[in-house]
Design an enzyme around this catalytic site. Structure first.
Site, PDB file in Angstrom:
ATOM      1  N   LYS A  96       0.819  -1.209   0.000  1.00 35.11           N
ATOM      2  CA  LYS A  96       0.000   0.000   0.000  1.00 35.11           C
ATOM      3  C   LYS A  96       0.854   1.261   0.000  1.00 35.11           C
ATOM      4  O   LYS A  96       0.461   2.290  -0.549  1.00 35.11           O
ATOM      5  CB  LYS A  96      -0.933  -0.011   1.208  1.00 35.11           C
ATOM      6  CG  LYS A  96      -1.972  -1.128   1.169  1.00 35.11           C
ATOM      7  CD  LYS A  96      -2.836  -1.108   2.409  1.00 35.11           C
ATOM      8  CE  LYS A  96      -3.927  -2.177   2.332  1.00 35.11           C
ATOM      9  NZ  LYS A  96      -3.383  -3.532   2.278  1.00 35.11           N
ATOM     10  N   ARG A 136      -5.736  -9.013  -7.087  1.00 35.83           N
ATOM     11  CA  ARG A 136      -6.272 -10.368  -6.925  1.00 35.83           C
ATOM     12  C   ARG A 136      -7.790 -10.311  -7.103  1.00 35.83           C
ATOM     13  O   ARG A 136      -8.364  -9.235  -7.283  1.00 35.83           O
ATOM     14  CB  ARG A 136      -5.948 -10.903  -5.527  1.00 35.83           C
ATOM     15  CG  ARG A 136      -6.432  -9.960  -4.407  1.00 35.83           C
ATOM     16  CD  ARG A 136      -6.303 -10.558  -3.036  1.00 35.83           C
ATOM     17  NE  ARG A 136      -6.516  -9.594  -1.975  1.00 35.83           N
ATOM     18  CZ  ARG A 136      -7.686  -9.175  -1.539  1.00 35.83           C
ATOM     19  NH1 ARG A 136      -8.787  -9.623  -2.109  1.00 35.83           N
ATOM     20  NH2 ARG A 136      -7.779  -8.310  -0.546  1.00 35.83           N
ATOM     21  N   GLU A 141      -1.822   6.684   7.987  1.00 31.27           N
ATOM     22  CA  GLU A 141      -2.415   7.678   7.095  1.00 31.27           C
ATOM     23  C   GLU A 141      -3.585   8.349   7.805  1.00 31.27           C
ATOM     24  O   GLU A 141      -4.100   7.826   8.801  1.00 31.27           O
ATOM     25  CB  GLU A 141      -2.888   7.032   5.806  1.00 31.27           C
ATOM     26  CG  GLU A 141      -4.040   6.062   5.979  1.00 31.27           C
ATOM     27  CD  GLU A 141      -4.470   5.426   4.656  1.00 31.27           C
ATOM     28  OE1 GLU A 141      -3.764   5.610   3.659  1.00 31.27           O
ATOM     29  OE2 GLU A 141      -5.514   4.753   4.642  1.00 31.27           O
TER      30      GLU A 141
END
Length: 620
Positions: A116, A274, A183
């Site tokens: 990420k 995925r 974040e």
């Protein structure tokens, strides 16, 4: 041409991949841990290979053993499913280097997007390097993670270090990588994502949007397609950003780009390289089989220039073996019966299977498709309400109430829905006639005249535990059959009881497994007529709320230590998630039976905290 696929996964997704392979005429090979030796995914495959030497929780992370199994079984391709090694570039390379086809994106695309932190940099975003009180709340996330594992919301700066430690431990256990980042946490947003599918010839499909806002512990619970309530402009922007992300890494195969939508703006979250758990809602709306398309793309097929047209609306609910009213505690035991008629049901369990402690507690995904959103929601709620789910406690009632909640039906729900609504959604509401129906069904199994007397006699008495409370019911054997006060018994046998209640006939379907009784969706426990005195625990006893493994204890925790009520004392790992166990009272630790690595069952005594709070004994 692919002729045999090893599915490098377990449970529901392994069964779902095997189903498509069977329809395509492709043989399947399952892999399994010792704990999964008899699991459904091994039974539906054409061949199965044991993965030796690893703990059950880590077995499916052993890429070297999985590649070896594929070669030994004669497979010519590997499908990773979701979770485990599905976003591991090293595993994808190892599969290809072994001469096997990889049914997934190129390793380079996985590397670019699976982390990420790297994905955000690719999209021009940066995680927080430092955190101050002005930054709160913030979100701690696992760089290699998914499914909510390794994720923590931090609202108090003093807890940041502890939450970072917990997130790292959880990420390492789930993904083999303990990298985490921080974040800003956007509150009041909706989780919206775009399904993509790309071939090796430059075609990229964007297959509409999905809304996955109803989440617990950052794991999705209810998903739908298309995401309702978005403007055409915002939908177009989301699809454009998703396609741009795919083309930036030369993506191939199925993937999902996720966003948080708040105040009309889209905030990029991540790209999952995925298949997603919630892919069936997209399949239903577009009339496609994404697994079949993944296989076609891996074989080099060319996608049509444009994807099929969308049709109607689809909603999916994840059925978990967990107790939402007890902090989502995972449940284990025998699943006697699982049937949800009228909708698509993807599951990794069959009747009689055992739900263990080592893996995610999801039992199944129920999916409804209809011309409109309201019809799809109603269809799914009705199917779940009528479902036969006999075994450990599940979130079925929560799902039904969530689907019918005004905030959800009016498209006002966001990712904080359960934080606000959980108490009212988990308020017990058992059927008051369920104990009587259970007793009458049980009575039918005895001789009709075994309890009948020519003269009036004392009624038969049965006791049941229902929704945590004891209920006593009385009935009589009469010349005309079974009778009970306040109702008329129309019919009673071991499986069906019909009662006339104030002129309305109600049907009660009954199933019994030992002392466990199910009357429709209501679960009861048959109690002895004269119960034995219950063994008690000392006040302040800390009992294991679930089966699991003690992974760590708080620093300095020992007999004689003073603790404050609510302070975290130890952490249990159950089904790949960490669960915090806190002090029940303020006081002194007088016993400590927990240590890292110890496996415990529900009710195991972990510690005792002596409540030494001064009491006012002044007579009043």
């Amino acid at each position: 041409m692919i002729t045999s696929v090893l599915v490098a996964n377990r449970g529901e997704i392994a069964c779902r991949i095997a189903r498509t392979c069977r329809e395509l005429g492709i043989r399947t090979v399952a892999v399994h841990s010792d704990a999964d030796a008899g699991a459904l995914h091994t039974r539906v495959a054409d061949a199965a290979v044991r993965l030796p030497g690893a703990a059950p929780a880590d077995t499916y992370l052993r890429g070297d053993l999985i590649v070896k199994a594929a070669l030994a079984a004669g497979a010519d391709a590997v499908h990773p499913g979701y979770g485990f090694l599905s976003e591991n570039a090293g595993f994808a390379r190892a599969v290809r280097e072994a001469g096997l086809a990889w049914i997934g994106p190129p390793p380079e695309a996985i590397e670019a997007m699976a982390s990420k932190t790297r994905a955000k940099k690719l999209m021009g975003l940066q995680p927080l390097a430092t955190v101050t009180a002005d930054d709160l709340p913030v979100l701690v996330k696992a760089a290699a993670g998914g499914g909510g594992r390794g994720m923590r919301v931090v609202r108090d700066l003093d807890t940041l270090d502890a939450e970072l430690t917990a997130a790292r431990a959880e990420a390492l256990a789930a993904f083999g990588d303990d990298e985490v980042f921080v974040e800003p946490y956007v509150e009041g947003g909706r989780h919206v994502e775009v399904q993509i599918l790309a071939d090796t010839h430059g075609t990229v499909w964007t297959l509409g949007t999905r809304d996955c806002s109803l989440q617990r512990r950052h794991q999705k619970v209810i998903e739908e397609a298309p995401a309702p309530g978005l403007t055409p402009e915002l939908t177009g922007s989301l699809c454009e950003m998703a396609e741009r992300a795919a083309r930036a890494v030369d993506y191939v195969g199925a993937g999902t780009v996720e966003f948080l939508v708040a105040h009309g703006r889209a905030h990029f979250l991540e790209m999952n390289t995925r298949l997603q758990v919630e892919h069936p809602v997209t399949e239903a709306v577009f009339g496609i089989d994404l697994v079949a398309l993944q296989i076609r793309v891996a074989e080099g097929a060319v996608l049509d220039e444009e994807p099929p047209s969308a049709r109607g609306h689809a909603v999916e609910a994840r059925l978990y073996a967990e107790d939402p009213a007890r902090d989502w505690a995972p449940q284990t035991g025998t699943l006697h019966r699982l049937a949800v008629p009228g909708v698509r049901l993807d599951t990794g369990y069959a009747d009689g299977d055992t739900i263990g402690v080592h893996y995610d507690p999801m039992l199944a995904k129920a999916v409804a498709h209809a011309p409109t959103r309201s019809e799809a929601v109603r269809k799914l709620a009705g199917a779940l309400e009528r479902a036969e789910i006999h075994g450990p406690v599940t979130n079925r009632d929560l799902l039904v109430r969530s689907l019918r909640h005004e905030e959800f039906t009016a498209v006002r729900a966001d990712t904080g829905f359960y934080e606000r609504r959980l108490p009212q959604l988990t308020e017990p509401a058992p059927d008051p006639y369920a104990p009587l129906a259970a007793a009458l069904a049980d009575a039918h199994g005895r001789s009709r005249f075994g309890g009948w007397r020519n003269l009036p006699s004392q009624p038969q008495v049965k006791r049941y535990l229902m929704a945590g409370e004891e209920h006593e019911v009385r009935y009589r054997h009469t010349r005309e059959g079974l009778a009970a006060d306040g109702v008329r018994v129309v019919h009673a046998d071991a499986r069906l009881v019909v009662l006339d209640i104030d002129g309305v006939q109600r049907k009660f379907e009954v199933a019994r497994y030992g002392d466990q009784v199910y009357v429709g969706p209501t679960a009861l426990t048959a109690l002895p007529r004269f119960p034995e005195p219950a063994a008690g625990h000392a006040p302040g006893s800390l009992l294991a709320p679930m089966p699991g493994t003690v992974v760590r204890v708080a620093d300095g925790l020992a007999v004689g230590a003073r603790v404050q009520a609510g302070r975290p004392l130890l952490w249990l790992e159950a089904m790949k998630m960490e669960h915090k166990i806190t002090a029940p009272v303020s006081g002194t630790v007088t016993a400590l039976h927990a240590h890292p690595g110890r496996q415990v069952e529900p009710g195991t005594l972990l510690a005792v905290v002596d409540d030494d709070t001064p009491r006012d004994d002044t007579p009043r």
